[in-house]
Scaffold this motif. Sequence first.
Motif, PDB file in Angstrom:
ATOM      1  N   ALA A  65      10.237 -13.432 -25.969  1.00 49.74           N
ATOM      2  CA  ALA A  65       9.532 -12.393 -26.720  1.00 49.74           C
ATOM      3  C   ALA A  65      10.487 -11.672 -27.659  1.00 49.74           C
ATOM      4  CB  ALA A  65       8.872 -11.410 -25.752  1.00 49.74           C
ATOM      5  N   SER A  66      11.681 -11.375 -27.167  1.00 49.37           N
ATOM      6  CA  SER A  66      12.679 -10.672 -27.980  1.00 49.37           C
ATOM      7  C   SER A  66      13.124 -11.526 -29.163  1.00 49.37           C
ATOM      8  CB  SER A  66      13.880 -10.310 -27.096  1.00 49.37           C
ATOM      9  OG  SER A  66      14.906  -9.711 -27.860  1.00 49.37           O
ATOM     10  N   ALA A  67      13.385 -12.818 -28.917  1.00 50.70           N
ATOM     11  CA  ALA A  67      13.832 -13.708 -29.989  1.00 50.70           C
ATOM     12  C   ALA A  67      12.748 -13.902 -31.032  1.00 50.70           C
ATOM     13  CB  ALA A  67      14.252 -15.051 -29.404  1.00 50.70           C
ATOM     14  N   MET A  68      11.506 -14.047 -30.604  1.00 51.11           N
ATOM     15  CA  MET A  68      10.408 -14.247 -31.548  1.00 51.11           C
ATOM     16  C   MET A  68      10.175 -13.009 -32.414  1.00 51.11           C
ATOM     17  SD  MET A  68       7.704 -16.463 -29.267  1.00 51.11           S
ATOM     18  CE  MET A  68       7.838 -18.274 -29.226  1.00 51.11           C
ATOM     19  N   GLU A  69      10.325 -11.849 -31.800  1.00 54.42           N
ATOM     20  CA  GLU A  69      10.190 -10.614 -32.584  1.00 54.42           C
ATOM     21  C   GLU A  69      11.335 -10.474 -33.583  1.00 54.42           C
ATOM     22  OE1 GLU A  69       9.822  -5.752 -31.895  1.00 54.42           O
ATOM     23  OE2 GLU A  69      10.111  -7.098 -30.178  1.00 54.42           O
ATOM     24  N   LYS A  70      12.533 -10.771 -33.143  1.00 54.84           N
ATOM     25  CA  LYS A  70      13.708 -10.658 -34.007  1.00 54.84           C
ATOM     26  C   LYS A  70      13.597 -11.560 -35.232  1.00 54.84           C
ATOM     27  CE  LYS A  70      18.701 -11.678 -33.977  1.00 54.84           C
ATOM     28  NZ  LYS A  70      19.842 -12.109 -33.119  1.00 54.84           N
ATOM     29  N   HIS A  71      13.106 -12.789 -35.042  1.00 53.34           N
ATOM     30  CA  HIS A  71      13.061 -13.763 -36.131  1.00 53.34           C
ATOM     31  C   HIS A  71      11.688 -13.834 -36.809  1.00 53.34           C
ATOM     32  CE1 HIS A  71      17.100 -15.211 -35.254  1.00 53.34           C
ATOM     33  NE2 HIS A  71      16.777 -15.276 -33.971  1.00 53.34           N
ATOM     34  N   ASN A  72      10.804 -12.899 -36.442  1.00 47.56           N
ATOM     35  CA  ASN A  72       9.454 -12.874 -37.025  1.00 47.56           C
ATOM     36  C   ASN A  72       8.778 -14.233 -36.853  1.00 47.56           C
ATOM     37  OD1 ASN A  72       7.251 -11.696 -38.332  1.00 47.56           O
ATOM     38  ND2 ASN A  72       7.954 -12.356 -40.356  1.00 47.56           N
ATOM     39  N   TYR A  73       8.864 -14.741 -35.653  1.00 48.51           N
ATOM     40  CA  TYR A  73       8.329 -16.068 -35.313  1.00 48.51           C
ATOM     41  C   TYR A  73       6.849 -15.922 -34.985  1.00 48.51           C
ATOM     42  CZ  TYR A  73       8.471 -20.812 -33.369  1.00 48.51           C
ATOM     43  OH  TYR A  73       8.281 -22.159 -33.132  1.00 48.51           O
ATOM     44  N   LYS A  74       5.991 -16.648 -35.706  1.00 46.41           N
ATOM     45  CA  LYS A  74       4.549 -16.440 -35.618  1.00 46.41           C
ATOM     46  C   LYS A  74       3.876 -17.242 -34.503  1.00 46.41           C
ATOM     47  CE  LYS A  74       4.513 -13.604 -39.077  1.00 46.41           C
ATOM     48  NZ  LYS A  74       4.338 -12.158 -38.814  1.00 46.41           N
ATOM     49  N   GLY A  75       4.578 -18.176 -33.899  1.00 44.21           N
ATOM     50  CA  GLY A  75       3.969 -18.959 -32.831  1.00 44.21           C
ATOM     51  C   GLY A  75       3.937 -18.206 -31.511  1.00 44.21           C
ATOM     52  N   THR A  76       3.238 -18.773 -30.527  1.00 40.94           N
ATOM     53  CA  THR A  76       3.156 -18.180 -29.192  1.00 40.94           C
ATOM     54  C   THR A  76       4.166 -18.839 -28.263  1.00 40.94           C
ATOM     55  OG1 THR A  76       1.448 -19.743 -28.478  1.00 40.94           O
ATOM     56  CG2 THR A  76       0.714 -17.686 -29.506  1.00 40.94           C
ATOM     57  N   TYR A  77       4.403 -18.208 -27.112  1.00 43.65           N
ATOM     58  CA  TYR A  77       5.283 -18.783 -26.093  1.00 43.65           C
ATOM     59  C   TYR A  77       4.502 -18.968 -24.802  1.00 43.65           C
ATOM     60  CZ  TYR A  77       8.777 -19.251 -22.442  1.00 43.65           C
ATOM     61  OH  TYR A  77       9.493 -19.705 -21.360  1.00 43.65           O
ATOM     62  N   ASN A  78       4.643 -20.142 -24.185  1.00 44.51           N
ATOM     63  CA  ASN A  78       3.956 -20.463 -22.939  1.00 44.51           C
ATOM     64  C   ASN A  78       4.958 -20.993 -21.920  1.00 44.51           C
ATOM     65  OD1 ASN A  78       0.901 -20.357 -23.835  1.00 44.51           O
ATOM     66  ND2 ASN A  78       2.010 -21.433 -25.446  1.00 44.51           N
ATOM     67  N   TYR A  79       5.085 -20.301 -20.805  1.00 44.41           N
ATOM     68  CA  TYR A  79       5.994 -20.679 -19.731  1.00 44.41           C
ATOM     69  C   TYR A  79       5.263 -21.622 -18.773  1.00 44.41           C
ATOM     70  CZ  TYR A  79       9.531 -19.932 -16.027  1.00 44.41           C
ATOM     71  OH  TYR A  79      10.518 -20.090 -15.082  1.00 44.41           O
ATOM     72  N   CYS A  80       5.798 -22.823 -18.597  1.00 42.81           N
ATOM     73  CA  CYS A  80       5.234 -23.782 -17.648  1.00 42.81           C
ATOM     74  C   CYS A  80       6.195 -23.978 -16.476  1.00 42.81           C
ATOM     75  CB  CYS A  80       4.978 -25.127 -18.313  1.00 42.81           C
ATOM     76  SG  CYS A  80       3.784 -25.085 -19.659  1.00 42.81           S
ATOM     77  N   TYR A  81       5.625 -24.130 -15.292  1.00 46.78           N
ATOM     78  CA  TYR A  81       6.431 -24.439 -14.111  1.00 46.78           C
ATOM     79  C   TYR A  81       6.290 -25.913 -13.776  1.00 46.78           C
ATOM     80  CZ  TYR A  81       7.845 -24.925  -9.259  1.00 46.78           C
ATOM     81  OH  TYR A  81       8.451 -25.364  -8.097  1.00 46.78           O
ATOM     82  N   CYS A  82       7.424 -26.602 -13.620  1.00 47.89           N
ATOM     83  CA  CYS A  82       7.437 -28.018 -13.227  1.00 47.89           C
ATOM     84  C   CYS A  82       7.248 -28.113 -11.722  1.00 47.89           C
ATOM     85  CB  CYS A  82       8.758 -28.681 -13.600  1.00 47.89           C
ATOM     86  SG  CYS A  82       9.157 -28.613 -15.336  1.00 47.89           S
ATOM     87  N   THR A  83       6.069 -28.545 -11.299  1.00 48.99           N
ATOM     88  CA  THR A  83       5.772 -28.548  -9.864  1.00 48.99           C
ATOM     89  C   THR A  83       6.698 -29.457  -9.065  1.00 48.99           C
ATOM     90  OG1 THR A  83       4.091 -30.253 -10.233  1.00 48.99           O
ATOM     91  CG2 THR A  83       3.350 -27.966 -10.220  1.00 48.99           C
ATOM     92  N   LYS A  84       7.280 -30.475  -9.714  1.00 50.00           N
ATOM     93  CA  LYS A  84       8.129 -31.407  -8.961  1.00 50.00           C
ATOM     94  C   LYS A  84       9.363 -30.737  -8.367  1.00 50.00           C
ATOM     95  CE  LYS A  84      10.506 -33.107 -13.147  1.00 50.00           C
ATOM     96  NZ  LYS A  84       9.582 -32.548 -14.152  1.00 50.00           N
ATOM     97  N   SER A  85       9.749 -29.586  -8.906  1.00 55.21           N
ATOM     98  CA  SER A  85      10.913 -28.883  -8.363  1.00 55.21           C
ATOM     99  C   SER A  85      10.656 -28.371  -6.954  1.00 55.21           C
ATOM    100  CB  SER A  85      11.297 -27.717  -9.275  1.00 55.21           C
ATOM    101  OG  SER A  85      11.730 -28.188 -10.517  1.00 55.21           O
ATOM    102  N   SER A  86       9.423 -27.954  -6.705  1.00 56.41           N
ATOM    103  CA  SER A  86       9.010 -27.540  -5.369  1.00 56.41           C
ATOM    104  C   SER A  86       7.497 -27.382  -5.383  1.00 56.41           C
ATOM    105  CB  SER A  86       9.671 -26.219  -4.950  1.00 56.41           C
ATOM    106  OG  SER A  86       9.230 -25.829  -3.664  1.00 56.41           O
ATOM    107  N   HIS A  87       6.811 -28.247  -4.640  1.00 55.72           N
ATOM    108  CA  HIS A  87       5.346 -28.270  -4.666  1.00 55.72           C
ATOM    109  C   HIS A  87       4.708 -27.278  -3.689  1.00 55.72           C
ATOM    110  CE1 HIS A  87       6.131 -32.354  -6.377  1.00 55.72           C
ATOM    111  NE2 HIS A  87       5.044 -32.108  -7.037  1.00 55.72           N
ATOM    112  N   PHE A  88       5.481 -26.564  -2.915  1.00 52.88           N
ATOM    113  CA  PHE A  88       4.922 -25.751  -1.834  1.00 52.88           C
ATOM    114  C   PHE A  88       3.965 -24.679  -2.365  1.00 52.88           C
ATOM    115  CE2 PHE A  88       8.795 -27.402   0.117  1.00 52.88           C
ATOM    116  CZ  PHE A  88       8.310 -27.831   1.342  1.00 52.88           C
ATOM    117  N   GLU A  89       2.944 -24.411  -1.573  1.00 56.19           N
ATOM    118  CA  GLU A  89       1.935 -23.428  -1.972  1.00 56.19           C
ATOM    119  C   GLU A  89       2.547 -22.045  -2.159  1.00 56.19           C
ATOM    120  OE1 GLU A  89      -2.579 -22.035  -0.735  1.00 56.19           O
ATOM    121  OE2 GLU A  89      -1.180 -22.602   0.850  1.00 56.19           O
ATOM    122  N   HIS A  90       3.488 -21.664  -1.274  1.00 54.74           N
ATOM    123  CA  HIS A  90       4.063 -20.327  -1.414  1.00 54.74           C
ATOM    124  C   HIS A  90       4.832 -20.174  -2.719  1.00 54.74           C
ATOM    125  CE1 HIS A  90       6.963 -22.666   1.162  1.00 54.74           C
ATOM    126  NE2 HIS A  90       7.816 -22.250   0.240  1.00 54.74           N
TER     127      HIS A  90
END
Length: 467
Positions: A65-90
């Motif tokens: 968010a800070s970098a996009m504001e600084k550079h006037n970046y018009k796109g959105t940011y979406n954080y994805c979690y790679c389930t293969k790192s740990s599939h546990f429900e918790h």
Amino acid sequence: MNTKYSDLIDQTYYFPQEEFTLDDNELKFHGIDLMELVRKYGAPLKFNYLPKISDNIQRAKKWFASAMEKHNYKGTYNYCYCTKSSHFEHVLNEALKNDIHIETSSAFDINIVENLKAKGKITDDTYVLCNGFKRDEYIENIARLLNNGHRNCIPIIDNYEEIDLLSENIDGKFPIGIRIASEEEPKFEFYTSRLGIGYKNIVPFFNKQIKNNDQVELKMLHFFINTGIRDTAYYWNELIKCLKVYIALKKVCPTLDSLNIGGGFPVKNSLHFEYDYEYMVDEIINQIKMVCDDAEVEVPNIFTEFGSFTVGESGGAIYEILYQKQQNDREKWNMINSSFITTLPDTWAISKKFVMLALNRWNDEYERVLLGGLTCDSDDYYNSEQNVNAIYLPKYKKDKPLYIGFFNTGAYQETIGGFGGLHHCLIPQPKHILIDKDENGNITTELFSKQQNAEDMLKILGYNNGN
């Protein structure tokens, strides 16, 4: 002369650190009384400190968010979690508190997604990015998810046949991404990743299979570096090559609007660890914007796939030193009451290092040792710390129990080690503890799984199947 273990740590590292502090001769991790954990549950044990998952997600969101504001970046940011790192429900329950999305890699991941949807943990607005080499069951599960209305499911095309396989199973129009087969580092055993489609082949592939195909809509280009996001000439060179492909593709495909920067952030593996996450995010956003502005194309929406970074620093393992074996005039083997091969398989498979510290007896004198596991395998050992050519621990004393902890082990170790299954030499899987905070900020603990016993093992092996 400074001979205490605490003196050694003070002389070697900057200590205390944010997550590691000392209280009355005993180590604390994020304020958790580790020796109290041992007294309550015993050792060996593994644990996950769940609040650290949310903490890391929020840190990354803030950096972007800070970098996009600084550079006037018009796109959105979406954080994805790679389930293969740990599939546990918790793990997923904690991660999904933070308005994130999911990346999958195989068929059963989709069953997890459907389970989370049924429980209201995710919605049709949650992006589900489907990576990996896709065949029958994975294709069928992706199709089922899309056909049931989850239109934000985006299969990432890995090879030339997948579009036809998906089209045969999916009703109506659906979005796709394309994975770039990036070039590997020069020291790698091969030149190009086995995953994805080569740089030079992507635009021809689009023209041949996608451009005139009314059923598919290209939305995303996926860029993945196996070694992760690091400030190296190799990484920046591959990113620029990726951006050139994005621009060439964008000019012939107006629906393309997203760039998935795969390859994650590193996880702290030593008290010496240094990595400027904020600088890297800032420079990535800056590079993307500069290249797109020069080419006069709109900047893409940014997706990241952080697996180890999300969950790695939440995990830990605690062992007791059972015995010391003096094998020659130089080598002292401290034997743990478990196995490195089975509980921390990356230490054996890829010589990975984790943060390792004594939990107690910090005021005792220290000695140089090697650490050995209980299996009969000669490779079941851990012999050096990152940036240090030896392991030093408080001196072994038969009448004074010594406990050690390995930290930031939360990614991959349970799945690679085969959680709930058979382990080398039938060494039992340790008990697993979940650590959280209540509404008042107090530490809470819960037993997630008991240590395996002989009956569990015999049942898996077929001895107790009723025959």
